[in-house]
Write a protein that holds these residues in place. Structure first.
Motif, PDB file in Angstrom:
ATOM      1  N   ILE A  48       6.452  -1.270   9.701  1.00 42.13           N
ATOM      2  CA  ILE A  48       7.523  -1.214  10.838  1.00 42.13           C
ATOM      3  C   ILE A  48       7.670   0.260  11.275  1.00 42.13           C
ATOM      4  O   ILE A  48       7.914   1.229  10.326  1.00 42.13           O
ATOM      5  N   ASP A  49       7.681   0.272  12.533  1.00 36.45           N
ATOM      6  CA  ASP A  49       7.823   1.432  13.225  1.00 36.45           C
ATOM      7  C   ASP A  49       7.200   2.726  12.483  1.00 36.45           C
ATOM      8  O   ASP A  49       7.634   3.716  12.062  1.00 36.45           O
ATOM      9  N   GLY A  50       5.810   2.589  12.292  1.00 35.23           N
ATOM     10  CA  GLY A  50       5.087   3.562  11.609  1.00 35.23           C
ATOM     11  C   GLY A  50       4.884   3.674  10.411  1.00 35.23           C
ATOM     12  O   GLY A  50       4.096   4.420   9.842  1.00 35.23           O
ATOM     13  N   ASP A  51       5.870   2.917   9.430  1.00 35.09           N
ATOM     14  CA  ASP A  51       5.686   2.856   7.989  1.00 35.09           C
ATOM     15  C   ASP A  51       5.246   1.711   7.512  1.00 35.09           C
ATOM     16  O   ASP A  51       5.259   0.721   8.122  1.00 35.09           O
ATOM     17  N   VAL A  52       4.543   1.863   6.354  1.00 29.62           N
ATOM     18  CA  VAL A  52       4.080   0.557   5.468  1.00 29.62           C
ATOM     19  C   VAL A  52       5.167   0.380   4.228  1.00 29.62           C
ATOM     20  O   VAL A  52       5.575   1.116   3.678  1.00 29.62           O
ATOM     21  N   PHE A  53       5.438  -0.894   4.330  1.00 28.45           N
ATOM     22  CA  PHE A  53       6.543  -1.469   3.311  1.00 28.45           C
ATOM     23  C   PHE A  53       5.721  -2.483   2.470  1.00 28.45           C
ATOM     24  O   PHE A  53       5.115  -3.262   2.824  1.00 28.45           O
ATOM     25  N   LEU A  54       6.097  -2.070   1.306  1.00 26.63           N
ATOM     26  CA  LEU A  54       5.357  -2.877   0.080  1.00 26.63           C
ATOM     27  C   LEU A  54       6.643  -3.662  -0.805  1.00 26.63           C
ATOM     28  O   LEU A  54       7.433  -3.025  -1.284  1.00 26.63           O
ATOM     29  N   SER A  55       6.622  -5.079  -0.969  1.00 26.11           N
ATOM     30  CA  SER A  55       7.688  -5.609  -1.948  1.00 26.11           C
ATOM     31  C   SER A  55       7.198  -5.930  -3.187  1.00 26.11           C
ATOM     32  O   SER A  55       5.947  -6.374  -3.224  1.00 26.11           O
ATOM     33  N   THR A  56       7.956  -6.034  -4.309  1.00 25.98           N
ATOM     34  CA  THR A  56       7.455  -6.481  -5.575  1.00 25.98           C
ATOM     35  C   THR A  56       8.609  -7.288  -6.211  1.00 25.98           C
ATOM     36  O   THR A  56       9.620  -7.640  -5.440  1.00 25.98           O
ATOM     37  N   ILE A  57       8.264  -7.644  -7.248  1.00 26.48           N
ATOM     38  CA  ILE A  57       9.274  -8.512  -7.915  1.00 26.48           C
ATOM     39  C   ILE A  57      10.664  -7.825  -8.275  1.00 26.48           C
ATOM     40  O   ILE A  57      10.663  -6.473  -8.066  1.00 26.48           O
ATOM     41  N   LEU A  58      11.886  -8.523  -8.550  1.00 27.82           N
ATOM     42  CA  LEU A  58      12.975  -7.721  -8.768  1.00 27.82           C
ATOM     43  C   LEU A  58      13.629  -7.103  -7.405  1.00 27.82           C
ATOM     44  O   LEU A  58      14.224  -6.223  -7.732  1.00 27.82           O
ATOM     45  N   SER A  59      13.497  -7.624  -6.351  1.00 24.83           N
ATOM     46  CA  SER A  59      13.645  -7.036  -5.132  1.00 24.83           C
ATOM     47  C   SER A  59      13.723  -5.623  -5.034  1.00 24.83           C
ATOM     48  O   SER A  59      14.305  -5.046  -4.090  1.00 24.83           O
ATOM     49  N   ARG A  60      12.475  -5.102  -5.429  1.00 23.76           N
ATOM     50  CA  ARG A  60      12.111  -3.685  -5.222  1.00 23.76           C
ATOM     51  C   ARG A  60      11.158  -3.696  -3.769  1.00 23.76           C
ATOM     52  O   ARG A  60      10.320  -4.360  -3.876  1.00 23.76           O
ATOM     53  N   VAL A  61      11.827  -2.695  -3.112  1.00 18.07           N
ATOM     54  CA  VAL A  61      10.609  -2.253  -1.696  1.00 18.07           C
ATOM     55  C   VAL A  61      10.571  -0.708  -1.718  1.00 18.07           C
ATOM     56  O   VAL A  61      11.406  -0.504  -2.072  1.00 18.07           O
ATOM     57  N   TYR A  62       9.082  -0.636  -1.514  1.00 19.21           N
ATOM     58  CA  TYR A  62       8.649   0.791  -1.217  1.00 19.21           C
ATOM     59  C   TYR A  62       8.239   0.912   0.133  1.00 19.21           C
ATOM     60  O   TYR A  62       7.622   0.019   0.955  1.00 19.21           O
ATOM     61  N   HIS A  63       8.355   2.073   0.682  1.00 20.47           N
ATOM     62  CA  HIS A  63       7.708   2.360   2.114  1.00 20.47           C
ATOM     63  C   HIS A  63       7.094   3.932   2.045  1.00 20.47           C
ATOM     64  O   HIS A  63       7.492   4.736   1.186  1.00 20.47           O
ATOM     65  N   SER A  64       5.815   3.922   2.570  1.00 22.89           N
ATOM     66  CA  SER A  64       5.134   5.121   3.000  1.00 22.89           C
ATOM     67  C   SER A  64       4.640   5.187   4.424  1.00 22.89           C
ATOM     68  O   SER A  64       4.180   4.326   4.949  1.00 22.89           O
ATOM     69  N   PRO A  65       4.806   6.375   4.826  1.00 25.17           N
ATOM     70  CA  PRO A  65       4.153   6.713   6.374  1.00 25.17           C
ATOM     71  C   PRO A  65       2.371   6.416   6.235  1.00 25.17           C
ATOM     72  O   PRO A  65       1.734   6.169   7.184  1.00 25.17           O
ATOM     73  N   GLN A  66       1.937   6.914   5.296  1.00 25.99           N
ATOM     74  CA  GLN A  66       0.425   6.909   5.049  1.00 25.99           C
ATOM     75  C   GLN A  66       0.295   6.607   3.800  1.00 25.99           C
ATOM     76  O   GLN A  66      -0.215   7.615   2.801  1.00 25.99           O
ATOM     77  N   PRO A  67      -0.108   5.360   3.297  1.00 29.98           N
ATOM     78  CA  PRO A  67      -0.333   5.055   1.732  1.00 29.98           C
ATOM     79  C   PRO A  67      -1.595   5.793   1.325  1.00 29.98           C
ATOM     80  O   PRO A  67      -2.616   5.853   2.228  1.00 29.98           O
ATOM     81  N   GLY A  68      -1.872   6.205   0.423  1.00 30.63           N
ATOM     82  CA  GLY A  68      -2.942   6.957   0.010  1.00 30.63           C
ATOM     83  C   GLY A  68      -2.805   8.728   0.038  1.00 30.63           C
ATOM     84  O   GLY A  68      -3.521   9.267  -0.405  1.00 30.63           O
ATOM     85  N   LYS A  69      -1.963   8.930   1.102  1.00 24.40           N
ATOM     86  CA  LYS A  69      -1.800  10.461   1.318  1.00 24.40           C
ATOM     87  C   LYS A  69      -0.444  10.891   1.171  1.00 24.40           C
ATOM     88  O   LYS A  69      -0.054  12.088   1.000  1.00 24.40           O
ATOM     89  N   THR A  70       0.510   9.995   1.271  1.00 19.36           N
ATOM     90  CA  THR A  70       1.943  10.322   1.169  1.00 19.36           C
ATOM     91  C   THR A  70       2.576   9.372   0.164  1.00 19.36           C
ATOM     92  O   THR A  70       2.235   8.275   0.099  1.00 19.36           O
ATOM     93  N   PRO A  71       3.641  10.000  -0.643  1.00 13.60           N
ATOM     94  CA  PRO A  71       4.120   9.165  -1.726  1.00 13.60           C
ATOM     95  C   PRO A  71       4.753   7.859  -1.170  1.00 13.60           C
ATOM     96  O   PRO A  71       5.317   8.059  -0.010  1.00 13.60           O
TER      97      PRO A  71
END
Length: 351
Positions: free
Chosen positions: A87-110
């Motif tokens: 979404i809009d240049g960020d990558v979003f990752l969902s997991t169990i228990l409603s947790r969602v993470y985002h990173s502009p450059q996975p592997g390079k930015t936390p």
């Protein structure tokens, strides 16, 4: 409109895993596992190495799929990934228990965690979507929510929305919100306070909005609206099938992911005239079950049972650019595109 406070999850809703297969099926373009033997592919060059994607990693390509790299430790530790979006240049990752993470450059930015876990406790985020008036989130069994811009607060858009099993959310050029759900397509012109039901079906998925029309996959094939979602017509009749739709150079590509016959020999169709006529294109893409399409520039990518294939001519011909070793037929590579980078993560479909 003031935010609507979320109610505590009822005991019935805590039985979330019984609905897991259906909700995740919608989130990944209505995939259904069928224990049918997939045909063997002969398209992979013998010299191309097969990638093994370790746990807690992603794969990525920055040159249109010619070269791929494994991004070691590119996922947060100790998580069970469920889905991936861009979404809009960020990558979003969902997991169990409603947790969602985002990173502009996975592997390079936390990765940074969105503050959703307390508000959507014991449920999981089935979709994240961008919008002019804030991000949208679909929550299993709880429906549709929108983030208030500049805040961590989420408002419910479910007061008059009867269907909480949502697969896709999009906005039209005139600002209407469109929702593809298990009973058809809903439309709101007042920010989600009230909803119309202009297309009734047993399910819909994969809404895409182009400059001239809106398309979706429905229970009777592919449907189209030329008036911002007010009315709909069937333009490719295929009863009981599920399609992934993608706008490509010169037209629209439609990949059949599943059908009533459970045949792995699923076709890709192409239209250059807005759906009046369709050309069947399937040469070289006979690689087991298909999972989705993504596009970068002139290239169209397909994730399937043997890895990732690429087409430079709108799906007329394909090459296997990343053979992937998958543990079983329920594993697949989920692709997303952020800028000019294609990311892939190994996920499990179904329950």
């Amino acid at each position: 409109m003031a935010p609507i406070l979320l109610q505590q999850v009822s005991p019935q809703q805590k039985n979330i895993m019984r609905y897991f297969a259906f909700a995740l099926l919608l989130a990944v373009a209505a995939y259904r596992y069928l224990p049918v033997q997939a045909p063997k592919s002969t398209a992979a060059p013998a010299c191309k190495p097969v990638f093994e994607v370790p746990a807690n990693t992603m794969v990525a390509s920055t040159d249109g799929g010619s070269n791929w790299e494994i991004l070691p430790n590119s996922l947060p530790e100790g998580l069970n990934p469920l889905n991936l979006w861009s979404i809009d240049g960020d990558v979003f990752l969902s997991t169990i228990l409603s947790r969602v993470y985002h990173s502009p450059q996975p592997g390079k930015t936390p990765w940074e965690q969105l503050q959703l876990d307390e508000q959507f406790e014991d449920n999981f985020i089935s979709g994240m979507y961008g919008g002019r008036n804030g991000r949208y989130a679909t929550v299993s069994l709880m429906g549709l929510y929108r983030q208030l811009p500049g805040t961590g607060l989420w408002e419910s858009l479910n007061l008059t929305l009867p269907d909480k099993m949502i697969s896709t959310v999009s906005e039209t050029a005139d600002g209407a919100i469109l929702v593809a759900a298990s009973s058809g397509i809903y439309r709101s012109t007042d920010g989600g306070q009230s909803w119309e039901h202009p297309y009734v079906s047993d399910y819909t998925s994969n809404l895409i909005v182009t400059e001239t029309m809106v398309l979706a996959s429905g229970g009777r094939g592919i449907v189209r609206s030329k008036d911002q979602g007010k009315t709909w017509e069937n333009i490719l009749v295929d009863e009981g099938s599920v399609y992934e739709l993608k706008e490509v150079e010169g037209g629209i590509a439609a990949l059949r992911l599943d059908g009533p016959d459970g045949n792995f020999d699923t076709p890709l169709f192409f239209t250059a005239d807005g759906g009046k006529t369709w050309e069947r294109r399937e040469t070289g893409l006979m690689m087991g079950r298909k999972y989705g399409l993504e596009r970068v520039g002139k290239y169209l990518f397909c994730s399937h049972g043997e890895g990732i294939s690429r087409s430079s001519d709108g799906g007329q011909s394909w090459e296997l650019v990343l053979p992937v070793q998958l543990e079983n037929e329920q594993m697949y590579i989920r692709l997303v595109v952020s800028g000019n980078t294609v990311y892939g993560i190994k996920l499990r479909a179904g329950c």
